[in-house]
Design a protein around this motif. Structure first.
Motif, PDB file in Angstrom:
ATOM      1  N   LYS A 139      -5.927   6.081  -1.849  1.00 16.83           N
ATOM      2  CA  LYS A 139      -5.857   7.643  -1.495  1.00 16.83           C
ATOM      3  C   LYS A 139      -6.205   7.603   0.082  1.00 16.83           C
ATOM      4  O   LYS A 139      -6.797   7.737   0.883  1.00 16.83           O
ATOM      5  CB  LYS A 139      -6.767   8.414  -1.888  1.00 16.83           C
ATOM      6  CG  LYS A 139      -6.166   9.168  -2.898  1.00 16.83           C
ATOM      7  CD  LYS A 139      -7.145   9.553  -3.634  1.00 16.83           C
ATOM      8  CE  LYS A 139      -6.184  10.618  -5.335  1.00 16.83           C
ATOM      9  NZ  LYS A 139      -6.702  10.556  -5.822  1.00 16.83           N
ATOM     10  N   GLN A 143       1.639   3.621  -3.519  1.00 20.09           N
ATOM     11  CA  GLN A 143       1.421   5.553  -3.410  1.00 20.09           C
ATOM     12  C   GLN A 143       1.709   6.296  -4.360  1.00 20.09           C
ATOM     13  O   GLN A 143       1.269   7.438  -5.148  1.00 20.09           O
ATOM     14  CB  GLN A 143       1.389   6.179  -1.945  1.00 20.09           C
ATOM     15  CG  GLN A 143       0.433   5.700  -0.864  1.00 20.09           C
ATOM     16  CD  GLN A 143      -0.704   5.636  -0.990  1.00 20.09           C
ATOM     17  OE1 GLN A 143      -1.387   7.233  -1.520  1.00 20.09           O
ATOM     18  NE2 GLN A 143      -1.609   4.599  -0.490  1.00 20.09           N
ATOM     19  N   HIS A 151      -6.127   3.959   2.070  1.00 22.86           N
ATOM     20  CA  HIS A 151      -5.463   4.045   2.812  1.00 22.86           C
ATOM     21  C   HIS A 151      -4.221   4.912   3.404  1.00 22.86           C
ATOM     22  O   HIS A 151      -3.953   4.655   4.305  1.00 22.86           O
ATOM     23  CB  HIS A 151      -4.468   2.208   2.268  1.00 22.86           C
ATOM     24  CG  HIS A 151      -4.959   1.243   2.367  1.00 22.86           C
ATOM     25  ND1 HIS A 151      -6.193   0.769   3.366  1.00 22.86           N
ATOM     26  CD2 HIS A 151      -6.044   0.891   1.186  1.00 22.86           C
ATOM     27  CE1 HIS A 151      -6.784  -0.619   3.164  1.00 22.86           C
ATOM     28  NE2 HIS A 151      -6.683  -0.417   1.559  1.00 22.86           N
ATOM     29  N   ALA A 152      -4.028   5.642   2.264  1.00 22.90           N
ATOM     30  CA  ALA A 152      -3.076   7.121   2.445  1.00 22.90           C
ATOM     31  C   ALA A 152      -3.526   7.298   4.110  1.00 22.90           C
ATOM     32  O   ALA A 152      -2.952   7.850   5.181  1.00 22.90           O
ATOM     33  CB  ALA A 152      -2.662   7.664   1.432  1.00 22.90           C
ATOM     34  N   ARG A 153      -5.210   8.044   4.042  1.00 19.74           N
ATOM     35  CA  ARG A 153      -5.855   8.460   5.423  1.00 19.74           C
ATOM     36  C   ARG A 153      -6.152   8.223   5.906  1.00 19.74           C
ATOM     37  O   ARG A 153      -5.957   8.128   7.516  1.00 19.74           O
ATOM     38  CB  ARG A 153      -7.197   9.039   4.293  1.00 19.74           C
ATOM     39  CG  ARG A 153      -7.179  10.462   3.582  1.00 19.74           C
ATOM     40  CD  ARG A 153      -8.038  11.326   2.785  1.00 19.74           C
ATOM     41  NE  ARG A 153      -9.479   9.980   2.743  1.00 19.74           N
ATOM     42  CZ  ARG A 153      -9.759   9.929   1.823  1.00 19.74           C
ATOM     43  NH1 ARG A 153      -8.705  10.225   0.631  1.00 19.74           N
ATOM     44  NH2 ARG A 153     -10.498   9.297   1.334  1.00 19.74           N
ATOM     45  N   ASN A 154      -5.463   6.267   6.102  1.00 16.88           N
ATOM     46  CA  ASN A 154      -6.928   5.316   7.311  1.00 16.88           C
ATOM     47  C   ASN A 154      -4.701   4.374   7.240  1.00 16.88           C
ATOM     48  O   ASN A 154      -5.311   3.462   6.494  1.00 16.88           O
ATOM     49  CB  ASN A 154      -7.808   4.964   6.524  1.00 16.88           C
ATOM     50  CG  ASN A 154      -8.577   5.819   6.832  1.00 16.88           C
ATOM     51  OD1 ASN A 154      -9.138   6.509   7.962  1.00 16.88           O
ATOM     52  ND2 ASN A 154      -9.171   6.587   6.133  1.00 16.88           N
ATOM     53  N   PRO A 155      -4.066   4.951   7.781  1.00 13.67           N
ATOM     54  CA  PRO A 155      -3.152   3.930   7.247  1.00 13.67           C
ATOM     55  C   PRO A 155      -3.007   1.998   8.450  1.00 13.67           C
ATOM     56  O   PRO A 155      -2.187   1.446   7.717  1.00 13.67           O
ATOM     57  CB  PRO A 155      -1.633   4.464   7.652  1.00 13.67           C
ATOM     58  CG  PRO A 155      -2.150   5.265   8.597  1.00 13.67           C
ATOM     59  CD  PRO A 155      -3.258   5.891   7.954  1.00 13.67           C
ATOM     60  N   ARG A 156      -3.757   2.602   8.736  1.00 17.03           N
ATOM     61  CA  ARG A 156      -4.210   1.162   9.847  1.00 17.03           C
ATOM     62  C   ARG A 156      -5.036  -0.120   9.345  1.00 17.03           C
ATOM     63  O   ARG A 156      -5.128  -0.995   9.774  1.00 17.03           O
ATOM     64  CB  ARG A 156      -4.849   2.091  11.168  1.00 17.03           C
ATOM     65  CG  ARG A 156      -3.247   2.806  12.294  1.00 17.03           C
ATOM     66  CD  ARG A 156      -3.849   3.393  13.206  1.00 17.03           C
ATOM     67  NE  ARG A 156      -4.250   2.593  14.289  1.00 17.03           N
ATOM     68  CZ  ARG A 156      -5.272   2.045  15.311  1.00 17.03           C
ATOM     69  NH1 ARG A 156      -4.635   3.365  15.743  1.00 17.03           N
ATOM     70  NH2 ARG A 156      -5.261   1.997  16.457  1.00 17.03           N
ATOM     71  N   LEU A 199       0.638  -0.934  -0.073  1.00 16.23           N
ATOM     72  CA  LEU A 199      -0.035   0.112   0.383  1.00 16.23           C
ATOM     73  C   LEU A 199       1.122   1.300  -0.239  1.00 16.23           C
ATOM     74  O   LEU A 199       0.761   1.999  -0.212  1.00 16.23           O
ATOM     75  CB  LEU A 199      -1.007  -0.237   1.461  1.00 16.23           C
ATOM     76  CG  LEU A 199      -1.875  -1.144   0.968  1.00 16.23           C
ATOM     77  CD1 LEU A 199      -2.572  -0.899   2.817  1.00 16.23           C
ATOM     78  CD2 LEU A 199      -3.260  -1.233   0.105  1.00 16.23           C
ATOM     79  N   ASP A 200       2.075   1.450   0.484  1.00 18.46           N
ATOM     80  CA  ASP A 200       2.688   2.437   0.971  1.00 18.46           C
ATOM     81  C   ASP A 200       3.320   2.343   0.294  1.00 18.46           C
ATOM     82  O   ASP A 200       3.520   3.736  -0.792  1.00 18.46           O
ATOM     83  CB  ASP A 200       3.772   2.487   2.275  1.00 18.46           C
ATOM     84  CG  ASP A 200       3.053   2.882   3.781  1.00 18.46           C
ATOM     85  OD1 ASP A 200       2.028   3.591   3.507  1.00 18.46           O
ATOM     86  OD2 ASP A 200       3.352   2.015   4.173  1.00 18.46           O
TER      87      ASP A 200
END
Length: 196
Positions: free
Chosen positions: A139, A103, A141-146, A99-100
């Motif tokens: 996007k 980005q 997962h970028a806002r909600n990385p957990r 996910l990272d």
């Protein structure tokens, strides 16, 4: 005094880690190329599985992106569609670092969607909608990385993320409904394609 230097043969000899890495990259490249090919057939799960396992072996999606962006995504509609499909599976089931690592490829995915949007029929519309879905997922997962890629959480994990705050729950619901709308739009367009 003359300097002592190692013979060239010793300098060029690879250690076992280099050889193992080279073998891994060859295997991954082959699996990704077989998964994202131009043949109009479903993606073979064994190639996707190999790609996903590779992300866990290297704890990254670096090799996937290195190979995937070299495919003819802008030239071949089947390749572009399969790229979207494999990327989505990788984001959902691959190593959490996928996910990272993905980005920084959002602009490329956006441009791919814009390119295929102009082909209003068949795969063009589907690729465009799939790119929108991929960008929404990244996007989110970028806002909600957990949140993990598969979005599966226990009640305790969800409570921890939202801090039991109703406002955070509400915002999260709005984001998930937007994400679900993108999934439903893609699904509806796919059904329309196969009805005609």
């Amino acid at each position: 005094m003359a300097s002592l230097s190692l013979p060239r043969v010793l300098q060029l000899k690879k250690n076992s880690l280099d050889a193992e890495r080279e073998q891994f990259e060859k295997f991954q490249t082959l699996a990704i190329q077989k998964a994202v090919n131009s043949i109009e057939t479903p993606v073979k799960e064994k190639h996707v599985r190999s790609t996903i396992i590779g992300t866990f072996q290297e704890q990254s999606a670096a090799t996937y992106w290195m190979v995937a962006i070299r495919q003819p995504l802008q030239d071949n509609r089947i390749v572009a569609w399969k790229f979207c499909h494999v990327t989505h599976k990788l984001l959902r089931e691959g190593h959490p670092a996928c996910l990272d690592d993905s980005q920084r490829h959002i602009p490329m995915i956006e441009n791919l969607g814009k390119l295929w949007m102009h082909l209003r029929e068949g795969y063009g519309r589907l690729i465009h909608l799939y790119c929108i879905l991929l960008m929404s997922k990244l996007k989110f997962h970028a806002r909600n990385p957990r949140f993990p890629g598969n979005l599966q959480l226990t009640t305790e994990e969800l409570d921890s993320i939202t801090e039991n705050d109703v406002n955070i729950y509400f915002q999260l619901c709005v984001e998930l409904f937007d994400y679900m709308d993108d999934i439903l739009n893609l699904q509806a367009a796919g059904k329309l394609l196969f009805i005609h």
